[in-house]
Enzyme design. Structure first.
Site: not given
Length: 397
Positions: A152, A326
Site C-alpha cells: 500500500n 504524523c
C-alpha cells in the site's frame, strides 16, 4: 481552497456516480432486510446474490466463496484469526512479512500474545519477498502464510503465484491482503493459488465500510463475528445491501476498464517519476519500478521532513500522504521504508502520490512544479543540507 489535486487514491477514492446511482434505491425504495421471509425482502436478497455472483466471477471464484465484511481490516483479522483458531491443534506458526498493512501486523502481534509464533520475513530494497527465505521458514507447525498482493505504500507487487505454490507444496494455507490490488490488476484465485483474499470497495471507487473475504471451499476457518446466520452462517450482521450492490458495480466498472486504466495511469505515473528524479536532486524512488501498481509513486527526498512537506503540499491544494505516521502522533518513519533498508533520516522525508483515471497531465505537472518549490524552500532552511552542499563543493575542488 480554490485548487484541489487529489493524489492520495491509495488511501481512498471518490465514489463513482454509477456506483452511487446503483446504491440509492436500496436506501429508500428497496430498504427491507434481505434476511426477512416476505417477498419484498426476497427481491433484495436476490439482488445481493447477483452482486455476489458478479464479484465471484471477476476472480474466478464460486458465489459461496465470497463473504462480505466491513472492509479490508475485518477481512484480514478474520482470515488470520479464523485460521489460527481452526487449526490450533495442527500448529501455531504463521509466516508474514515486515511490510504488511497494520491490519495484518497487529493481528499477528495479538496472536503472539496468545501462544502463536510468527515469522516476519525480510524484503529486498524493492520490497519483494525472497522465495527461498519463505520456504526455509516453513516448519511442521506452520498453518498460514499471509503476504500482501501489492504494498500500500510503495506499490510493489509480490510474486503471489509462486508464494501460493510454495504454501500448497507444504500443505499450508495462503492468505493475501489484496486491498490495494483488487480491481487494479487481474486476479484469478485458482491460477494464483490463493486460499483466502481480503479486499475493500473504497479503493476502487466504491463505498467505504464494505469488503469481502474470499475463502476457498474446504478451508477450515472459525467465525470472527457471531450472531445471526448471514453470509452462509459465517459472518453475522444485517446484510449491508446498498453497499454490497455498490461494491459489485464498482468491481464491474474496474474490470471493464482495467486495461485502459492501467495504461493511462502507468503513463502518468512514469511521467511523475521521470520528472521528479530528473528535476529534484537527491530524490529516491521507492518500490519496484516494473512490478508495481500503475497508480503508485513513492519518493524520499533527502534533507526533508515528510510532515513539513505534506503541510506545504496541502497549502498548495495537493492531497498526498507520507511514510511518516504524523497523523497518529508518532514521529517514527514508515515501517515499510525501514524494512526496505532506508535509514531513519531518509525515510522521514517520504511522500506517496497515488493517482486515478481522473488525474490529468496538468495535475502531474502542477504537483512536480510545486514539489520543486517546496523542497527548495525547505532545504534552504536546513543546516544539514547546507553542510552537505558545502562538503560536496570542497570535494570537487
Amino acid at each position: 481552497m480554490d485548487k484541489l489535486i487529489y493524489m492520495d487514491n491509495a488511501a481512498t477514492t471518490r465514489v463513482a456516480k454509477q456506483v452511487l446511482d446503483s446504491m440509492l434505491p436500496y436506501f429508500t425504495e428497496y430498504y427491507g432486510n434481505p434476511s426477512s421471509a416476505y417477498t419484498f425482502a426476497g427481491r433484495i436478497a436476490d439482488d445481493v446474490l447477483k452482486a455476489r455472483g458478479r464479484i465471484a466471477e471477476m476472480i474466478g471464484a464460486k458465489e459461496r466463496e465470497i463473504l462480505f465484511t466491513g472492509g479490508g481490516s475485518e477481512s484480514d483479522n478474520w482470515a488470520i484469526k479464523g485460521v489460527a483458531d481452526a487449526l490450533k491443534d495442527k500448529g501455531n506458526h504463521i509466516i508474514t512479512t515486515k511490510i504488511e498493512h497494520h491490519a495484518v501486523l497487529h493481528t499477528c502481534e495479538f496472536l503472539e500474545k496468545h501462544g502463536y509464533e510468527v515469522t516476519y520475513l525480510n524484503v529486498d530494497r524493492n520490497g519483494s519477498v525472497d522465495l527461498n527465505e519463505l520456504e526455509n521458514a516453513i516448519t511442521d507447525r506452520t498453518i498460514l502464510i499471509s503476504i500482501m498482493f501489492a504494498n500500500n505504500e510503495i506499490g510493489t507487487i509480490e510474486p503471489v503465484k509462486e508464494i501460493g505454490e510454495i504454501a500448497h507444496k507444504h500443505g499450508v494455507y495462503f492468505h493475501t491482503d489484496a486491498v490495494q490490488a483488487f480491481g487494479h490488476v487481474p486476479i484469478n484465485v485458482d491460477e494464483l493459488n490463493i486460499d483466502l483474499m481480503s479486499t475493500s470497495a473504497h479503493k476502487i471507487n466504491g463505498p467505504k465500510g464494505i469488503g469481502f473475504l474470499y475463502i476457498r471451499s474446504g478451508i477450515k476457518i472459525s467465525n470472527l463475528i457471531h450472531g445471526g446466520a448471514q453470509e452462509y452462517s459465517k459472518r453475522a450482521g444485517t446484510t449491508n445491501a446498498a453497499s454490497i450492490i455498490g461494491f459489485a458495480k464498482a468491481a464491474e466498472l474496474a474490470a471493464k476498464n482495467m486495461d485502459e486504466t492501467i495504461k493511462y495511469e502507468s503513463s502518468l505515473r512514469d511521467r511523475l517519476i521521470k520528472r521528479v528524479t530528473e528535476e529534484i536532486p537527491y530524490s529516491i524512488v521507492n518500490g519496484d519500478l516494473e512490478k508495481r501498481l500503475s497508480n503508485n509513486a513513492n519518493f524520499c527526498f533527502r534533507f526533508i521532513e515528510g510532515e513539513s512537506l505534506l503541510i506545504l503540499l496541502d497549502q498548495n491544494g495537493i492531497c498526498a500522504s507520507s511514510g511518516s505516521a504524523c497523523t497518529s502522533g508518532s514521529l517514527d518513519p514508515s515501517h515499510v521504508l525501514l524494512a526496505i533498508g532506508l535509514p531513519h533520516e531518509i525515510a522521514h522525508g517520504s511522500v506517496r502520490l497515488t493517482i486515478s483515471n481522473e488525474t490529468t497531465i496538468e495535475d502531474i505537472d502542477y504537483t512536480v512544479d510545486t514539489l520543486k518549490r517546496i523542497i527548495d524552500r525547505l532545504r534552504s532552511m536546513s543546516p544539514l543540507y547546507e553542510d552537505f552542499v558545502k562538503k560536496n563543493r570542497e570535494a570537487s575542488k
